[in-house]
Motif scaffolding. Structure first.
Motif, short mmCIF file in Angstrom:
data_model
loop_
_atom_site.label_atom_id
_atom_site.label_comp_id
_atom_site.label_asym_id
_atom_site.label_seq_id
_atom_site.Cartn_x
_atom_site.Cartn_y
_atom_site.Cartn_z
N LEU A 102 -19.62 24.52 8.85
CA LEU A 102 -20.34 25.03 7.67
C LEU A 102 -21.78 25.36 8.07
CD1 LEU A 102 -19.06 22.67 4.84
CD2 LEU A 102 -18.21 24.92 5.51
N ALA A 103 -22.20 26.59 7.74
CA ALA A 103 -23.56 27.05 8.03
C ALA A 103 -24.48 26.73 6.85
CB ALA A 103 -23.57 28.55 8.27
N HIS A 104 -25.75 26.60 7.15
CA HIS A 104 -26.82 26.43 6.15
C HIS A 104 -26.75 25.11 5.40
CE1 HIS A 104 -26.68 30.65 6.97
NE2 HIS A 104 -25.79 30.94 6.05
N LEU A 105 -25.96 24.14 5.86
CA LEU A 105 -25.90 22.86 5.14
C LEU A 105 -27.28 22.22 5.06
CD1 LEU A 105 -22.76 20.75 5.99
CD2 LEU A 105 -23.25 22.14 3.98
N ASP A 106 -28.14 22.53 6.03
CA ASP A 106 -29.48 21.93 6.03
C ASP A 106 -30.40 22.53 4.97
OD1 ASP A 106 -29.17 24.19 7.71
OD2 ASP A 106 -31.01 23.74 8.80
N ARG A 107 -29.92 23.59 4.27
CA ARG A 107 -30.68 24.01 3.07
C ARG A 107 -30.64 22.91 2.02
NH1 ARG A 107 -31.52 29.21 1.46
NH2 ARG A 107 -32.76 28.20 -0.14
N ASN A 108 -29.62 22.06 2.09
CA ASN A 108 -29.49 20.88 1.23
C ASN A 108 -29.47 19.66 2.15
OD1 ASN A 108 -28.84 18.97 -0.69
ND2 ASN A 108 -26.67 19.52 -0.76
N PRO A 109 -30.65 19.21 2.59
CA PRO A 109 -30.71 18.22 3.68
C PRO A 109 -30.37 16.80 3.21
CG PRO A 109 -32.93 18.86 3.02
CD PRO A 109 -31.98 19.65 2.15
N VAL B 212 -27.01 27.80 -0.02
CA VAL B 212 -27.92 26.66 -0.18
C VAL B 212 -27.20 25.32 0.07
CG1 VAL B 212 -29.91 25.79 -1.50
CG2 VAL B 212 -29.06 28.07 -1.98
N GLY B 213 -26.23 25.36 0.99
CA GLY B 213 -25.55 24.13 1.38
C GLY B 213 -24.58 23.57 0.35
N THR B 214 -24.20 24.38 -0.65
CA THR B 214 -23.34 23.86 -1.72
C THR B 214 -21.85 24.14 -1.47
OG1 THR B 214 -23.50 25.91 -3.01
CG2 THR B 214 -25.17 24.20 -3.43
N ALA B 215 -21.01 23.51 -2.27
CA ALA B 215 -19.54 23.72 -2.29
C ALA B 215 -18.88 23.32 -0.97
CB ALA B 215 -19.18 25.16 -2.67
N ALA B 216 -19.51 22.41 -0.22
CA ALA B 216 -19.00 22.07 1.12
C ALA B 216 -17.55 21.56 1.06
CB ALA B 216 -19.90 21.03 1.77
#
Ligand SMILES: [Zn+2]
Length: 319
Positions: free
Chosen positions: A204-211, A181-185
């Motif tokens: 990093l993949a899926h960062l856009d889950r947390n836009p 879910v875009g966390t811990a980047a």
């Protein structure tokens, strides 16, 4: 223009010849963590890829890592039948995909790294390294997957991220990390960098889950690439959210750090399995809107130039 080569399952290829790159997807996968959602039929993958090809997809990065039913021979068959270059992955996912007792839980960091190194430089193991005595497939992996949990990197994930950072440092191969879910980047980047990976080799993949465009601009300013893949994932948010996000990150000066993928990670997402949105969605539904927002040049940088530069290896794939 991107320099260097990428490693595809049918051999090395000039990075400037890839066309539109789907920078994170899956064609054949069967994860123990997702029972009943496997998709393992090369004939269906061929059908889906041909449909994507007809819409303008040039190259697919197949990010199924070790332990999720990765199928190098199947990927070769799909690439040969369709003519679409496929970049396959080594590396490891987050804990949720490895059942208790799986070898990754007890392997040393050195063994974890050596298996990724072998996948990248000699050929991929045909059966997730479950039986190390099996001969390697002739197809080499061309990228490395990593994974972390929600707002947390577990001890096992930490060891696997250290191992893939070492394999990237030794080969120059690009690393794409699943962020939950875009966390811990920032934590993921800190760990990979301290284990030897160069930020230029990390996405990093899926960062856009947390836009969150401010967070993404911070990540991009560290030299790390943002890979967005909630396109057509309407259950999370509409595509307009992703378009707004891309525009905001571009205005912040980081257009050259964005790549796109569809990440079709379960059988319900494939038209060939009577689901959707399917592989063609990137070019038929999303890209026309991207072009309207950013113009032809901006769309080209995101779809063609950025992934070519990211997945290119400095020399012939090994240091
Ligand atoms: Zn994925």
């Amino acid at each position: 223009m991107a320099e260097g080569h990428v490693i595809t399952v049918t051999g090395p290829r000039a990075a400037d010849s890839l066309g539109v790159v789907d920078a994170h997807d899956h064609l054949l996968m069967d994860s123990p963590g997702m029972p009943g959602q496997g998709f393992t039929d090369p004939a269906n993958a061929i059908e889906e890829v041909l449909e994507g090809l007809a819409t303008g997809i040039g190259t697919i990065v197949e990010m199924t890592p070790i332990g999720l039913g990765r199928d190098p021979a199947g990927l070769r068959a799909v690439a040969e039948a369709t003519g679409v270059p496929i970049i396959a992955a080594s590396g490891y996912h987050r804990d949720a995909h490895y059942p208790e007792g799986h070898w990754v839980h007890r392997a040393s960091v050195e063994t974890l790294a050596a298996r990724v190194f072998a996948d990248l430089t000699e050929g991929m193991h045909p059966a997730d390294w479950l039986d190390p005595s099996l001969p390697l497939d002739p197809a080499r992996a061309g990228a490395i997957k990593g994974g972390a949990s929600y707002h947390h990197i577990s001890r096992g994930e930490r060891r696997r991220l250290e191992a893939i950072a070492a394999a990237s440092a030794a080969t120059g191969a690009a690393i794409l990390v699943h962020s939950e879910v875009g966390t811990a980047a920032h934590e993921i980047i800190d760990l990979l960098e301290s284990a030897g990976a160069h930020p230029d080799r990390i996405a990093l993949a899926h960062l856009d889950r947390n836009p969150d465009p401010e967070l993404h601009a911070e990540v991009a300013a560290r030299g790390v690439t943002l890979e967005y893949d909630t396109i057509g994932r309407t259950k999370y948010h509409p595509d307009s959210v992703v378009l707004d996000l891309i525009e905001a990150v571009a205005i912040a000066g980081h257009l050259d750090r964005i790549m796109l993928g569809l990440d079709l990670g379960s059988r319900d997402y494939f038209r060939a399995y009577e689901g959707g949105p399917g592989l063609r969605y990137l070019m038929t539904a999303f890209t026309p809107r991207l072009r309207r927002r950013l113009g032809e040049d901006g769309a080209h940088r995101i779809l063609v130039a950025n992934p070519a530069r990211f997945y290119a290896l400095p020399e012939d794939g090994a240091a």
